[in-house]
Write a protein that holds these residues in place. Structure first.
Motif, short mmCIF file in Angstrom:
data_model
loop_
_atom_site.label_atom_id
_atom_site.label_comp_id
_atom_site.label_asym_id
_atom_site.label_seq_id
_atom_site.Cartn_x
_atom_site.Cartn_y
_atom_site.Cartn_z
N TYR A 1 0.80 -1.23 0.00
CA TYR A 1 0.00 0.00 0.00
C TYR A 1 0.83 1.28 0.00
O TYR A 1 0.30 2.38 0.17
N ARG B 1 -7.63 2.28 -3.88
CA ARG B 1 -7.98 0.96 -3.36
C ARG B 1 -8.32 -0.04 -4.45
O ARG B 1 -7.98 -1.22 -4.33
N ASN C 1 -6.19 -8.67 -1.79
CA ASN C 1 -5.76 -8.27 -3.13
C ASN C 1 -4.85 -9.29 -3.81
O ASN C 1 -4.88 -9.41 -5.04
#
Ligand SMILES: O=C(O)[C@@H](CO)OP(=O)(O)O
Length: 229
Positions: free
Chosen positions: A90, A114, A184
């Protein structure tokens, strides 16, 4: 043919606190442990078993796997741990609160960070304490392979070589495979396995602790896909 089951880790402390997590090594909560155990109990009750398991180097996925294995009485099966199954990195958002970040940058910008396929969050700067390069668990990875940020496309590009080299061969040998990983890194696999478009993957969400099951034919094409009922 062999079965593949994907399980996203149970609720983590930073899921609970609504913070961007990525490669930060946050543990699961008691609720997350219960979700993981329940996934294992439900898989066992439905008659599933596994020959090999794969997970990331992050403890929320590893501990989830332990709970699933324990609930299924499968603590003995081989477990392969690899950073390529880590959550999407991230970048500079790691550790920030998602709602506060949306208040600062706007909901649309946060949605793009996101869920867009190819827009990266801002990168960590050199020397940032959140940069994990040099940590022993990444000893086999080069500087280029230990990211400072990633979009989902980057995650697909580092998950797929491991799928091809390790996971798909196990399935081709007829082994039933369990993968405990992250929202993810699992979206990356789902995109590949189900041939989801770059646009449509934005709408795919993987819930905590919900086993997603794939049956394959002999050409490694999925013949049945669905969450455990
Ligand atoms: O924080 C993260 O690393 C992920 C998974 O919890 O969040 P997101 O839902 O934004 O992909």
């Amino acid at each position: 043919m062999a079965k593949l089951v994907l399980v996203r880790h149970g609720e983590s402390q930073w899921n609970l606190e609504n913070r961007f997590t990525g490669w930060v090594d946050v543990d699961i909560t008691e609720k997350g442990a219960a979700e993981a155990r329940s996934a294992g109990e439900r898989l066992k009750a439905a008659g599933y078993t596994f020959d090999v398991a794969y997970t990331s180097v992050l403890k929320r996925a590893i501990r989830t796997l332990w709970h699933v294995q324990d609930a299924m009485d499968l603590m003995w099966i081989p477990v392969k741990i690899n950073w390529r199954l880590n959550e999407r990195h991230y970048g500079a958002l790691s550790g920030l609160n998602k709602a506060e970040t949306a208040a600062q940058h706007g909901d649309e910008q946060v949605r793009i960070w996101r869920r867009s396929y190819d827009v990266r969050p801002p990168a960590l700067e050199a020397g940032d304490s959140r940069d994990v390069f040099g940590n022993p668990r990444y000893a086999g990875a080069s500087r280029a392979e230990v990211p400072l940020t990633e979009c989902l496309k980057d995650t697909v590009e580092r998950v797929l070589p491991y799928w091809e080299s390790d996971i798909a061969p196990s399935l081709r040998e007829g082994k039933n495979v369990l993968i405990a990983a992250h929202g993810n890194s699992l979206r990356a696999l789902v995109k590949y396995l189900e041939n989801v478009s770059d646009a449509d993957i934005m709408g795919v969400e993987i819930p905590n602790g919900a086993p997603l099951i794939y049956d394959f034919d002999e050409n490694m094409k999925p013949t049945r896909i669905g969450y455990l009922a």
